[in-house]
Design a protein around this motif. Sequence first.
Motif, PDB file in Angstrom:
ATOM      1  N   ASP A  85       0.854  -1.187   0.000  1.00 28.50           N
ATOM      2  CA  ASP A  85       0.000   0.000   0.000  1.00 28.50           C
ATOM      3  C   ASP A  85       0.889   1.235   0.000  1.00 28.50           C
ATOM      4  O   ASP A  85       1.823   1.326   0.798  1.00 28.50           O
ATOM      5  CB  ASP A  85      -0.909   0.023   1.229  1.00 28.50           C
ATOM      6  N   THR A  87       0.919   5.412   0.272  1.00 33.16           N
ATOM      7  CA  THR A  87       0.157   6.597   0.663  1.00 33.16           C
ATOM      8  C   THR A  87       1.073   7.813   0.641  1.00 33.16           C
ATOM      9  O   THR A  87       2.304   7.690   0.574  1.00 33.16           O
ATOM     10  CB  THR A  87      -0.457   6.444   2.070  1.00 33.16           C
ATOM     11  N   SER A  88       0.467   8.966   0.717  1.00 30.77           N
ATOM     12  CA  SER A  88       1.179  10.250   0.810  1.00 30.77           C
ATOM     13  C   SER A  88       2.219  10.422  -0.291  1.00 30.77           C
ATOM     14  O   SER A  88       3.321  10.909  -0.043  1.00 30.77           O
ATOM     15  CB  SER A  88       1.842  10.402   2.187  1.00 30.77           C
TER      16      SER A  88
END
Length: 147
Positions: A85, A87-88
């Motif tokens: 995963d 993110t950001s």
Amino acid sequence: MTKKIIFALIFMTFTAVSAQKKGDTEMVAEASEKLRLAMISGEPSALESLILPELTYGHSGGHIDDAKEFVEKLASKKSDFVTIDITSQNVQIVGNTAIVRHHFYATTADQGKAPGEVTLDILLVWAKVKNNWKLLARQAIKAEKKK
């Protein structure tokens, strides 16, 4: 009249450069997503299509892989990502180079090891080669928690 023409030319040039940067940003984000999927699949041809032969791939523990070792570890499942995963994510284009930073959370099933979890902050450096973005460098550092 001349000032209006000069202004119009400058505006059109700026607009064209901005459009190119936006397209490059999207292309780098797409390449980063393809890399994420290829790292999960471990498919050598998918991995090789995204990297340069000069790849330097830094792990959070300090080990550095070259292109061959990077592909070999994933293809053999010595490094086996079950999930990844991201993110950001932030993409910055500088000429024909792209800098990508993101948070990386993965579950692993590395060969000969118990299932695990990895939480990292990643720096990717992509180089534009004939309208394609290829991974030149990657460095990971350990992160404290999933962001």
